[in-house]
Write an enzyme that holds these catalytic residues in place. Structure first.
Site, short mmCIF file in Angstrom:
data_model
loop_
_atom_site.label_atom_id
_atom_site.label_comp_id
_atom_site.label_asym_id
_atom_site.label_seq_id
_atom_site.Cartn_x
_atom_site.Cartn_y
_atom_site.Cartn_z
N CYS A 2 0.86 -1.17 0.00
CA CYS A 2 0.00 0.00 0.00
C CYS A 2 0.90 1.22 0.00
O CYS A 2 2.11 1.09 0.15
CB CYS A 2 -0.86 0.05 1.26
N ARG A 28 1.29 1.74 -5.97
CA ARG A 28 1.50 0.76 -4.90
C ARG A 28 0.19 0.06 -4.49
O ARG A 28 0.20 -0.86 -3.67
CB ARG A 28 2.08 1.46 -3.66
N TRP A 75 -3.88 -1.65 -1.21
CA TRP A 75 -3.82 -2.88 -1.99
C TRP A 75 -4.19 -3.95 -0.99
O TRP A 75 -3.38 -4.32 -0.14
CB TRP A 75 -2.40 -3.07 -2.53
N ASN A 101 1.03 0.31 6.07
CA ASN A 101 1.42 -0.57 4.95
C ASN A 101 2.21 -1.72 5.56
O ASN A 101 3.19 -1.48 6.26
CB ASN A 101 2.29 0.25 3.97
N GLY A 102 1.75 -2.94 5.31
CA GLY A 102 2.45 -4.10 5.87
C GLY A 102 1.44 -5.14 6.30
O GLY A 102 0.27 -5.08 5.92
N GLU A 479 9.42 -20.87 -18.75
CA GLU A 479 9.17 -19.50 -18.32
C GLU A 479 10.29 -18.57 -18.81
O GLU A 479 10.04 -17.45 -19.25
CB GLU A 479 9.02 -19.45 -16.79
N LYS A 483 9.71 -15.34 -21.31
CA LYS A 483 10.17 -13.96 -21.04
C LYS A 483 10.93 -13.42 -22.25
O LYS A 483 10.73 -12.29 -22.67
CB LYS A 483 11.10 -13.89 -19.81
N GLU A 486 8.55 -12.77 -25.27
CA GLU A 486 7.51 -11.74 -25.14
C GLU A 486 8.06 -10.33 -25.06
O GLU A 486 7.40 -9.39 -25.48
CB GLU A 486 6.52 -12.04 -24.01
N HIS A 502 14.57 -35.47 -29.88
CA HIS A 502 13.52 -36.02 -30.73
C HIS A 502 12.96 -34.95 -31.69
O HIS A 502 11.77 -34.92 -31.97
CB HIS A 502 12.38 -36.59 -29.89
N LYS A 601 -1.61 -6.97 -20.04
CA LYS A 601 -1.32 -7.47 -18.70
C LYS A 601 -2.39 -8.47 -18.28
O LYS A 601 -2.11 -9.49 -17.67
CB LYS A 601 -1.27 -6.30 -17.72
C1 G6P Z 1 -1.31 -12.36 -19.96
C2 G6P Z 1 -0.06 -11.69 -19.42
C3 G6P Z 1 0.90 -12.73 -18.82
C4 G6P Z 1 0.18 -13.56 -17.77
C5 G6P Z 1 -1.09 -14.19 -18.35
C6 G6P Z 1 -1.93 -14.83 -17.27
O1 G6P Z 1 -1.00 -13.10 -21.09
O2 G6P Z 1 0.60 -10.97 -20.46
O3 G6P Z 1 2.00 -12.08 -18.22
O4 G6P Z 1 1.04 -14.55 -17.30
O5 G6P Z 1 -1.91 -13.19 -18.96
O6 G6P Z 1 -2.38 -13.83 -16.39
P1 G6P Z 1 -2.89 -14.09 -14.93
O7 G6P Z 1 -3.30 -12.72 -14.45
O8 G6P Z 1 -4.05 -15.02 -15.04
O9 G6P Z 1 -1.77 -14.68 -14.15
#
Ligand code: G6P
Length: 606
Positions: A2, A28, A75, A101-102, A479, A483, A486, A502, A601
């Site tokens: 927060c 935040r 938050w 905050n905490g 993963e 990264k 993307e 294979h 996002k």
């Molecule tokens: C989108 C974002 C990814 C994320 C995915 C799942 O594709 O660009 O970064 O991993 O959604 O999102 P979520 O909020 O369900 O983890």
């Protein structure tokens, strides 16, 4: 996560400054906000759920009177976003207001104690115990400062707080442990804030409070003490040279890099898990006939890692299914004893919501691991566990992935202990290592960042790369590759190393980058063979491994050395160099890692 702010001034009304400062802290947290001020011996409060501007349009924060006040942008961690749960929180008498905050870990105990003493609580938050504790200590004629100090000695957990009282309206008391807090020294004005951007328009002279320090602010003075001993502490004033934009990113050029660096804090906060909810998750998993994980994107990679964790540690079989594929794979729940664990940062991903709904309608118990409190998935699920990463602004998930892994490994460890698959020693080892993880991740970042940056200069010129791992490291490799593709737009393919012969190996030619995730676990000896196969075809070998792993190190062009951890925990430290590699490669290629093309996002369409 927060944001908090406190302002005391001799130059008139502070409510507008408080609101504008909160706006600059909105990154935040933004599910609710509030401000309290003092005028004529009375505390005035305006707060509600929603974003600061929305609440301001309804309530007009700027009309709050007084030259002293505190504010908060929330938050949620305890309790849904609502007016009652929004800060500031008051004591019974309405004379003390607190923003926080905490996470107060022992709030349930304290709440019970205080209720027995006659205190009435109005919210579900952990924070509300603080004003009531202060009220209690003030009864024995203590000063506000001493009552705050005594109250803080009783709370366990993390805090950055600011406190005002209509009985001593000439000061703000603030304090910190583990959550950030700094003091800004203005011209006949004093500030406390979670972060620099909040106060940058008013002053560039700051004092950073350290853990277990508290301060009394008047318009022209600051007195800092240790919370534990009450001793006065002398601290240096620092001049900040950041621009407002730099300040919002904590001095980092991009949110993604800031969020990578925030991982030690995010993991530490996530470790402060809701024990009751954790136990429910474990019981549901242990009694289930069939366990499904569903998720999308990065969260799916956490699901995949979880499948290995449950199998290796607790001897439990499960399925990790990409959310958009779930409907076509789900056979129904004939036994009525299946459990579905949906993992999502946002809690709004349409594919994950649809999969969860299908399961729920079939009578499956839906458990959710989510970062955003109050999101759609939390409302649909039967039980929820929260990652406490705070808002993630970079589109590419980083800190939310390592916090998901943190929670999932806690679930696997507890399940394994309860079904007798691991003994007490191993359970203690896992918990000890998890508690050391924030420090280990910090060490990894400090040690490896420069080396990764150099490596990125070379990778920036490559068109393809393989990311290979075995066992749980398959999830890390997938993963890492995600990264890279993307944000740096390099074709990166994550693959199980054993399967690479294979098919994918046909692509390898001299100089082809192969990044191996090779921790010293039960797959280590097999991966050595995969490394040498690629090397024999002229691949450029980059390995992530530990210092004892000579066989892969000697075959590598570049070795990134990582700490030795329990095998189910390795994805947490091992993903960090791959996040940094993608970040620096994107920057080297001239792309903005915070705004990757074609991506969002939160994907709310199927
Ligand atoms: C989108 C974002 C990814 C994320 C995915 C799942 O594709 O660009 O970064 O991993 O959604 O999102 P979520 O909020 O369900 O983890």
């Amino acid at each position: 996560m927060c944001g908090i702010i406190g302002i005391i001034s001799t130059n008139g009304n502070v409510s507008r400054m408080l609101r504008e400062s909160l706006k600059r802290l909105e990154y935040r947290g933004y599910d609710s906000a509030g401000i309290a001020t003092i005028a004529n011996g009375i505390i005035f409060v305006k707060k509600d759920k929603g974003k600061i501007d929305e609440i301001h349009r309804m309530l007009n924060f700027d009309s709050l009177p007084g030259n002293i006040g505190i504010g908060h942008t929330r938050w949620a961690t305890h309790g849904q976003p609502s007016r009652e749960n929004a800060h500031p929180h008051l004591d019974c008498s309405g004379m003390i207001a607190v923003v926080h905050n905490g996470i107060i870990e022992n709030y349930l105990e304290l709440r019970e104690e205080l209720s027995k003493l006659g205190h009435t609580f109005r919210s579900e938050t952990d924070t509300e115990v603080i004003p009531h504790l202060i009220e209690e200590f003030l009864k024995s004629n203590k000063s506000l400062e001493e009552a705050v100090r005594q109250a803080l000695l009783k709370v366990k957990g993390s805090f950055a707080i600011a406190v005002i009282s209509s009985k001593e309206p000439d000061k703000i008391i603030c304090a910190r442990k583990e959550s950030p807090l700094l003091i800004g020294i203005g011209n006949s004005q004093m500030f406390c804030a979670s972060d620099i951007p909040a106060i940058l328009p008013y002053t560039r002279n700051i004092i950073v409070l350290d853990d277990m320090e508290m301060a009394v602010l008047t318009p022209n003075s600051v007195t800092i003490r240790r919370i534990d001993t009450g001793e006065i502490v002398n601290k240096d004033i620092i001049q900040v040279s950041w621009s407002p934009e730099e300040a919002e990113k904590g001095g980092f050029p991009h949110f993604m890099l800031k969020e990578i660096h925030e991982q030690p804090r995010a993991i530490r906060d996530t470790l402060r898990v809701d024990e009751k909810a954790l136990e429910i998750f474990v019981q549901k998993i242990l009694t289930a006939d069939k366990i499904y994980f569903v998720a999308a994107g990065t969260s799916y990679h956490a699901a995949l890692a979880a499948k290995y964790m449950l199998a290796k540690l607790a001897g439990l079989g499960s399925d990790a299914i990409i959310a958009s594929e779930f409907e076509e794979q789900f056979p129904g729940d004939s036994s009525g004893d299946s459990v579905l664990i949906a993992i999502s940062q946002s809690g709004e991903t349409a594919d994950t919501l649809v999969a969860s709904r299908i399961a729920k309608n079939a009578g499956v118990c839906v458990l959710a691991i989510v970062n955003v409190v109050g999101s759609s998935l939390t409302r649909l699920a039967d039980h929820v566990l929260y990652t406490r990463a705070g808002p993630e602004i970079g589109v590419a998930a980083t800190k939310t992935f390592t916090t998901q892994l943190t929670l999932l490994s806690m679930i696997a460890a507890k399940a394994a202990r309860e079904n007798g698959m691991i003994d007490l020693d191993e359970y203690i080892r896992l918990n000890t290592e998890l508690n050391e993880m924030p420090r280990k991740v910090r060490d990894v970042i400090e040690r490896i960042e420069i080396k990764v940056k150099q490596l990125s200069k070379h990778l920036a010129n490559c068109r393809n790369a393989f990311y290979l791992g075995r066992g749980i490291s398959t999830a890390t490799a997938l993963e890492g590759a995600l990264k890279m593709k993307e944000i740096a737009y390099i074709h990166a393919e994550g693959y199980p190393a054993g399967e690479s012969k294979h098919g994918p190996i046909a692509l390898v030619e001299p100089g082809f980058p192969c990044i191996f995730v090779a921790p010293p676990d039960s797959t280590y000896h097999s991966i050595i063979g995969n490394v040498t196969e690629m090397k024999a075809r002229g691949a450029e070998i980059i390995v992530l491994t530990s210092k004892s792993c000579d066989d892969v190190i000697k075959n590598a062009n570049t070795a990134l050395i990582l700490p030795e951890v329990h095998p189910i925990l390795s994805p947490i430290p091992y993903i960090v160099p791959l996040q940094l590699l993608a970040y620096y490669t994107a920057v080297e290629r001239g792309y903005d890692p915070d705004r990757p093309r074609n991506l969002a996002k939160s994907v709310t369409v199927q």
